[in-house]
Design a protein around this motif. Structure first.
Motif, PDB file in Angstrom:
ATOM      1  N   GLY A 166       0.809  -1.213   0.000  1.00 24.38           N
ATOM      2  CA  GLY A 166       0.000   0.000   0.000  1.00 24.38           C
ATOM      3  C   GLY A 166       0.845   1.266   0.000  1.00 24.38           C
ATOM      4  O   GLY A 166       2.006   1.268  -0.407  1.00 24.38           O
ATOM      5  N   THR A 167       0.242   2.356   0.471  1.00 20.68           N
ATOM      6  CA  THR A 167       0.906   3.659   0.453  1.00 20.68           C
ATOM      7  C   THR A 167       1.766   3.803   1.709  1.00 20.68           C
ATOM      8  O   THR A 167       1.395   4.475   2.666  1.00 20.68           O
ATOM      9  CB  THR A 167      -0.135   4.788   0.340  1.00 20.68           C
ATOM     10  N   VAL A 168       2.913   3.162   1.673  1.00 19.32           N
ATOM     11  CA  VAL A 168       3.867   3.206   2.793  1.00 19.32           C
ATOM     12  C   VAL A 168       4.841   4.358   2.556  1.00 19.32           C
ATOM     13  O   VAL A 168       4.758   5.079   1.568  1.00 19.32           O
ATOM     14  CB  VAL A 168       4.598   1.851   2.927  1.00 19.32           C
ATOM     15  N   ALA A 169       5.800   4.535   3.463  1.00 20.61           N
ATOM     16  CA  ALA A 169       6.701   5.695   3.421  1.00 20.61           C
ATOM     17  C   ALA A 169       7.433   5.844   2.097  1.00 20.61           C
ATOM     18  O   ALA A 169       7.496   6.941   1.537  1.00 20.61           O
ATOM     19  CB  ALA A 169       7.695   5.624   4.577  1.00 20.61           C
ATOM     20  N   TRP A 170       7.994   4.753   1.553  1.00 15.18           N
ATOM     21  CA  TRP A 170       8.749   4.905   0.300  1.00 15.18           C
ATOM     22  C   TRP A 170       7.844   5.338  -0.849  1.00 15.18           C
ATOM     23  O   TRP A 170       8.279   6.052  -1.753  1.00 15.18           O
ATOM     24  CB  TRP A 170       9.545   3.645  -0.052  1.00 15.18           C
ATOM     25  N   VAL A 171       6.577   4.942  -0.819  1.00 22.94           N
ATOM     26  CA  VAL A 171       5.627   5.351  -1.857  1.00 22.94           C
ATOM     27  C   VAL A 171       5.376   6.851  -1.762  1.00 22.94           C
ATOM     28  O   VAL A 171       5.427   7.565  -2.770  1.00 22.94           O
ATOM     29  CB  VAL A 171       4.301   4.570  -1.737  1.00 22.94           C
ATOM     30  N   LEU A 215       8.372   8.668  -3.050  1.00 30.84           N
ATOM     31  CA  LEU A 215       8.469   8.603  -4.505  1.00 30.84           C
ATOM     32  C   LEU A 215       7.418   9.492  -5.166  1.00 30.84           C
ATOM     33  O   LEU A 215       7.691  10.145  -6.175  1.00 30.84           O
ATOM     34  CB  LEU A 215       8.331   7.154  -4.978  1.00 30.84           C
ATOM     35  N   GLN A 216       6.233   9.546  -4.598  1.00 33.33           N
ATOM     36  CA  GLN A 216       5.200  10.427  -5.126  1.00 33.33           C
ATOM     37  C   GLN A 216       5.660  11.884  -5.057  1.00 33.33           C
ATOM     38  O   GLN A 216       5.428  12.663  -5.985  1.00 33.33           O
ATOM     39  CB  GLN A 216       3.886  10.263  -4.337  1.00 33.33           C
ATOM     40  N   ALA A 217       6.333  12.248  -3.994  1.00 29.27           N
ATOM     41  CA  ALA A 217       6.804  13.629  -3.822  1.00 29.27           C
ATOM     42  C   ALA A 217       8.016  13.946  -4.690  1.00 29.27           C
ATOM     43  O   ALA A 217       8.091  15.009  -5.298  1.00 29.27           O
ATOM     44  CB  ALA A 217       7.136  13.883  -2.351  1.00 29.27           C
ATOM     45  N   ALA A 218       8.957  13.014  -4.771  1.00 26.04           N
ATOM     46  CA  ALA A 218      10.222  13.285  -5.463  1.00 26.04           C
ATOM     47  C   ALA A 218      10.173  12.993  -6.962  1.00 26.04           C
ATOM     48  O   ALA A 218      10.830  13.675  -7.752  1.00 26.04           O
ATOM     49  CB  ALA A 218      11.347  12.464  -4.831  1.00 26.04           C
ATOM     50  N   ASN A 253      13.738   7.902 -13.008  1.00 29.57           N
ATOM     51  CA  ASN A 253      12.573   8.758 -12.845  1.00 29.57           C
ATOM     52  C   ASN A 253      11.373   7.831 -12.703  1.00 29.57           C
ATOM     53  O   ASN A 253      11.362   6.744 -13.296  1.00 29.57           O
ATOM     54  CB  ASN A 253      12.379   9.663 -14.061  1.00 29.57           C
ATOM     55  N   ALA A 254      10.390   8.252 -11.943  1.00 31.33           N
ATOM     56  CA  ALA A 254       9.208   7.415 -11.739  1.00 31.33           C
ATOM     57  C   ALA A 254       7.958   8.275 -11.858  1.00 31.33           C
ATOM     58  O   ALA A 254       7.885   9.364 -11.292  1.00 31.33           O
ATOM     59  CB  ALA A 254       9.261   6.752 -10.372  1.00 31.33           C
ATOM     60  N   ARG A 255       6.982   7.765 -12.616  1.00 30.60           N
ATOM     61  CA  ARG A 255       5.709   8.455 -12.792  1.00 30.60           C
ATOM     62  C   ARG A 255       4.599   7.529 -12.302  1.00 30.60           C
ATOM     63  O   ARG A 255       4.482   6.393 -12.760  1.00 30.60           O
ATOM     64  CB  ARG A 255       5.505   8.801 -14.268  1.00 30.60           C
ATOM     65  N   GLU A 256       3.801   8.024 -11.359  1.00 29.43           N
ATOM     66  CA  GLU A 256       2.691   7.212 -10.865  1.00 29.43           C
ATOM     67  C   GLU A 256       1.647   7.066 -11.962  1.00 29.43           C
ATOM     68  O   GLU A 256       1.270   8.040 -12.617  1.00 29.43           O
ATOM     69  CB  GLU A 256       2.071   7.835  -9.618  1.00 29.43           C
ATOM     70  N   LEU A 257       1.190   5.842 -12.153  1.00 29.68           N
ATOM     71  CA  LEU A 257       0.198   5.574 -13.193  1.00 29.68           C
ATOM     72  C   LEU A 257      -1.206   5.934 -12.737  1.00 29.68           C
ATOM     73  O   LEU A 257      -1.564   5.746 -11.565  1.00 29.68           O
ATOM     74  CB  LEU A 257       0.222   4.096 -13.576  1.00 29.68           C
ATOM     75  N   PRO A 258      -2.024   6.409 -13.680  1.00 29.28           N
ATOM     76  CA  PRO A 258      -3.443   6.599 -13.368  1.00 29.28           C
ATOM     77  C   PRO A 258      -4.072   5.256 -13.025  1.00 29.28           C
ATOM     78  O   PRO A 258      -3.556   4.196 -13.403  1.00 29.28           O
ATOM     79  CB  PRO A 258      -4.028   7.162 -14.664  1.00 29.28           C
ATOM     80  N   ARG A 261      -9.949  -1.476  -7.814  1.00 29.59           N
ATOM     81  CA  ARG A 261     -10.030  -1.287  -6.366  1.00 29.59           C
ATOM     82  C   ARG A 261      -8.663  -1.501  -5.722  1.00 29.59           C
ATOM     83  O   ARG A 261      -8.215  -0.715  -4.890  1.00 29.59           O
ATOM     84  CB  ARG A 261     -11.061  -2.259  -5.768  1.00 29.59           C
ATOM     85  N   VAL A 262      -7.982  -2.554  -6.145  1.00 25.77           N
ATOM     86  CA  VAL A 262      -6.660  -2.866  -5.613  1.00 25.77           C
ATOM     87  C   VAL A 262      -5.660  -1.766  -5.982  1.00 25.77           C
ATOM     88  O   VAL A 262      -4.880  -1.308  -5.150  1.00 25.77           O
ATOM     89  CB  VAL A 262      -6.184  -4.245  -6.121  1.00 25.77           C
ATOM     90  N   ALA A 263      -5.695  -1.325  -7.245  1.00 26.49           N
ATOM     91  CA  ALA A 263      -4.758  -0.294  -7.702  1.00 26.49           C
ATOM     92  C   ALA A 263      -4.952   1.026  -6.951  1.00 26.49           C
ATOM     93  O   ALA A 263      -3.998   1.784  -6.779  1.00 26.49           O
ATOM     94  CB  ALA A 263      -4.914  -0.077  -9.201  1.00 26.49           C
ATOM     95  N   SER A 264      -6.153   1.283  -6.470  1.00 24.70           N
ATOM     96  CA  SER A 264      -6.385   2.523  -5.715  1.00 24.70           C
ATOM     97  C   SER A 264      -5.684   2.491  -4.355  1.00 24.70           C
ATOM     98  O   SER A 264      -5.439   3.539  -3.757  1.00 24.70           O
ATOM     99  CB  SER A 264      -7.885   2.767  -5.533  1.00 24.70           C
ATOM    100  N   LYS A 265      -5.337   1.300  -3.884  1.00 21.21           N
ATOM    101  CA  LYS A 265      -4.672   1.154  -2.583  1.00 21.21           C
ATOM    102  C   LYS A 265      -3.207   0.744  -2.699  1.00 21.21           C
ATOM    103  O   LYS A 265      -2.483   0.743  -1.713  1.00 21.21           O
ATOM    104  CB  LYS A 265      -5.422   0.105  -1.749  1.00 21.21           C
TER     105      LYS A 265
END
Length: 96
Positions: free
Chosen positions: A16-21, A24-27, A42-47, A82-86
């Motif tokens: 899930g949305t743990v610290a490293w996530v 990564l979302q911020a950086a 570089n990392a881009r969060e997917l829709p 549903r899973v991807a949202s978490k």
């Protein structure tokens, strides 16, 4: 957990949305290490829909961590959404 599909690499969070996530979302970039190998990406969060497709393909391909996502190869696309949202999924884009 890294996923390789169709010549692209992804990074998914089975926990899930743990610290490293959040970091990564911020950086938007990361340093991946495996043993002595170090790679900056570089990392881009997917829709949501794209992330659901990546997870669905990966689990249908036999991902050993599928139990963390609480879906299986027969699950509906809506269940994968549903899973991807978490469980965020990032597209890794080359070395920086």
């Amino acid at each position: 957990m890294t996923i390789e599909r169709n010549g692209k690499r992804y990074l998914a969070s089975p926990f899930g949305t743990v610290a490293w996530v959040r970091n990564l979302q911020a950086a938007g970039e990361a340093t991946l290490t495996r043993g002595r190998r170090v790679e900056r990406v570089n990392a881009r969060e997917l829709p949501l829909k794209e992330a659901a497709l990546v997870l669905q393909e990966d689990i249908k391909g036999g991902n050993p961590f599928a139990s963390y996502y609480q879906v299986n190869a027969e699950s509906s696309f809506e269940e994968f959404e549903r899973v991807a949202s978490k469980h965020p999924v990032f597209l890794l884009q080359g070395a920086m």
